[in-house]
Write a protein that holds these residues in place. Structure first.
Motif: not given
Lengths: 304, 269
Positions: B219-244
């Motif tokens: 599992p991985h996440t896509v999480t902004a280091k600070s401030g606004a930005g992507p903040d995904s839940p835990t992404l299991d294999q095959g999972a996708t996450y979108q951020y505009t």
């Protein structure tokens, strides 16, 4: 114990490292072996404990389809020891994804451990998305800050540190915890044996994979004056030992799945080995620190 | 210093020509007031990055070396590093100079040139190295050289094609432009593969939606280091996450479970 005996006795999966503190020196053996440490006469002045690590309850990969079973096996092995450990320490990554169900399960299973007490430190897998709140509500009783604590047992001072809750690339202790360490040991005599538990190594085992703690040097600076300091960690899923001056570092193995050796392959991904060959492809390490000697004795054995 | 030049230049020349080099005794005697044995310098010593371009040295952990202690008789920079107390692992508490492979190279050269001086002149470090002469796990020095040989500054967060790793590939990454590691690529798809974001840096226009797909079994996440930005839940294999990304700027992010995985989205107006 010969290599052959050790290989026969040692079970890599669920193997736990038993350590005894005798006169301030730490002696390590692999649980399941018939070492003198394990068979030592019951001595009220001898501290004996077991370290278990990286159980990753909830993991569902091919590297180990039954992490629950292997964690249960590890607990059975602890309970089958010829002595009752003074305490059992789980050095983190109890769960794989920090879910409430996984915390419930690991707490119940740890409740079956027969030992004087059971302690934990959190791994980064125990603090996903909630900065460790789920972990602290399950295991944080009696701890300070983000879950750190200390206690004394049979003349040994034990520190349990948390370096997984605010990390970026490397493990991180933070100023509050560093101050805790400084104050915690301030009144201790320099010949007090010190044990330090953490999930991520307090030495730079392989920073490229996050296997190190960026402010560990400051914590260790408070411990330099002590004649015997032993740091025990998990996280890297393999046995590894090194000594630096009076400080000895021991990385523990896992009850869940193997990781590659540092830098082998592109990433620390769970290693899936061919069926039946897992043990043969892996090894165990005996570490002993005999009283009166200044160097560690390390014995690597390939499992047969 | 002239003697040092002689020693180092001779060695450098030998290394460039790929020939072994043994320092003349009279040189090392002059340069080694502590009486240490002459260092024999081999051009293929693994501590020195760049000697074998493209070769990835795997850091075999050989703790038997630790027990043996420094190998004074057949030195080489690794042993010299041990003798001087310079830890190849460039631990956190080491001088920051040691933490960069290039600089480590320079330090290694110095250590080579001054086997005795370094051992004697490191002040308290000298005492430390005397107290723990056997330390210097083979793992870390070679790990350092591995990074150097694998492409100099290639960070582990970029899936740079490295020899011997093809077996780990799990398929083509979703991002079409995932070629140059770390180089900004115009793409809207980022693959999470082998514990790395690929491409590690993408450049998009404001208003663009970026899609991450986890191709790892972990599992991985896509999480902004600070401030606004992507903040995904835990992404299991095959999972996708979108951020505009609506505002221009640089968005650095990481995986909170494996925080050595770093990525950046550059958003242009």
């Amino acid at each position: 114990m010969s290599r052959r005996q050790l290989a026969r006795h040692g079970a890599w999966f669920g193997a736990a490292v038993a350590l005894s503190v005798v006169g301030g020196e730490v002696i390590s053996s692999v649980v399941g072996g018939t070492t003198s440490a394990a068979a030592a006469a019951d001595d009220t002045a001898t501290l004996r404990f077991v370290q278990v690590s990286d159980s990753h309850l909830g993991f569902t990969g091919t590297a180990n389809p039954d992490v629950t079973g292997s964690f249960a096996h590890a607990i059975d092995q602890v309970n089958a020891l010829p002595y009752r450990p003074d305490f059992v320490m789980h050095t983190g990554d109890l769960t794989h994804l920090s879910t409430a169900a996984q915390f419930d399960q690991v707490k119940q299973m740890l409740g079956g451990v027969r030992a004087g007490s059971v302690h934990t430190v959190p791994g980064e897998h125990d603090a996903i998305h909630d900065h460790g709140r789920g972990y602290l509500s399950t295991f944080g009783a009696g701890s300070a800050g983000d879950g750190w604590y200390s206690f004394d047992l049979k003349g040994v001072h034990v520190l349990a540190l948390v370096n997984t809750l605010s990390l970026e690339k490397l493990g991180h202790l933070g100023p509050d915890q560093l101050d805790f360490v400084r104050r915690d040991v301030a009144g201790l005599s320099s010949d007090t044996p010190i044990l330090v538990f953490s999930h991520i190594p307090l030495f730079a085992m392989y920073p490229e994979w996050g296997w190190g703690t960026d402010d560990a040097a400051q914590a260790l600076s408070h411990l330099r004056r002590f004649s015997s300091v032993t740091c025990l960690n998990g996280h890297v899923h393999q046995l590894f030992t090194k000594t630096e001056g009076t400080v000895t570092f021991h990385s523990a193995t896992t009850t869940a799945y193997p990781l590659p050796r540092p830098g082998v392959g592109p990433a620390p991904t769970p290693q899936t080995l061919p069926a039946g060959r897992l043990r043969a492809a892996l090894g165990i390490r005996e570490v002993s620190h005999v009283q009166g000697q200044t160097t560690l004795a390390i014995k690597d054995s390939v499992l047969s | 210093m002239h003697f040092v030049d002689m020693l180092v230049h001779r060695w450098d020349l030998a290394r460039a020509l790929g020939r072994p080099y043994a320092a003349p005794d009279e040189l090392t005697r002059v340069l080694n007031p502590c009486g240490g044995s002459a260092a024999r310098l081999a051009p293929d010593d693994r501590l020195l990055p760049g000697d074998r371009p493209g070769r990835v040295t795997t850091p075999a952990i050989d703790d038997r070396d630790d027990r043996r202690g420094p190998r004074a008789e057949h030195g080489g920079p690794t042993a010299l590093a041990r003798r001087t107390g310079r830890k190849g692992s460039y631990p956190m508490w080491c001088s920051s100079v040691l933490r960069r492979p290039r600089r480590l190279f320079a330090v290694a050269v110095l250590a080579v040139a001054f086997p005795g001086l370094a051992a004697c002149g490191s002040g308290s470090g000298g005492a430390a190295s005397a107290a723990a002469p056997a330390y210097a796990p083979a793992a870390t020095p070679t790990a350092t050289s591995g990074a150097g040989a694998g492409g100099g500054t290639t960070p582990p967060s970029t899936p740079a094609p490295m020899p011997g790793m093809s077996g780990m590939a799990t398929g083509a990454p979703g991002a079409g432009g995932a070629t140059a590691a770390g180089k900004p690529v115009s793409a809207t798809r980022v693959a999470i593969q082998n514990f790395a974001f690929s491409p590690a840096t993408v450049t998009v226009k404001a208003g663009t939606t970026v899609t991450w797909t986890n191709q790892d079994s972990d599992p991985h996440t896509v999480t902004a280091k600070s401030g606004a930005g992507p903040d995904s839940p835990t992404l299991d294999q095959g999972a996708t996450y979108q951020y505009t990304f609506t505002k221009a700027g640089q968005y650095a992010y990481l995986c909170t479970i494996h925080p050595f995985m770093l990525g950046t989205v550059v958003v242009t107006p």
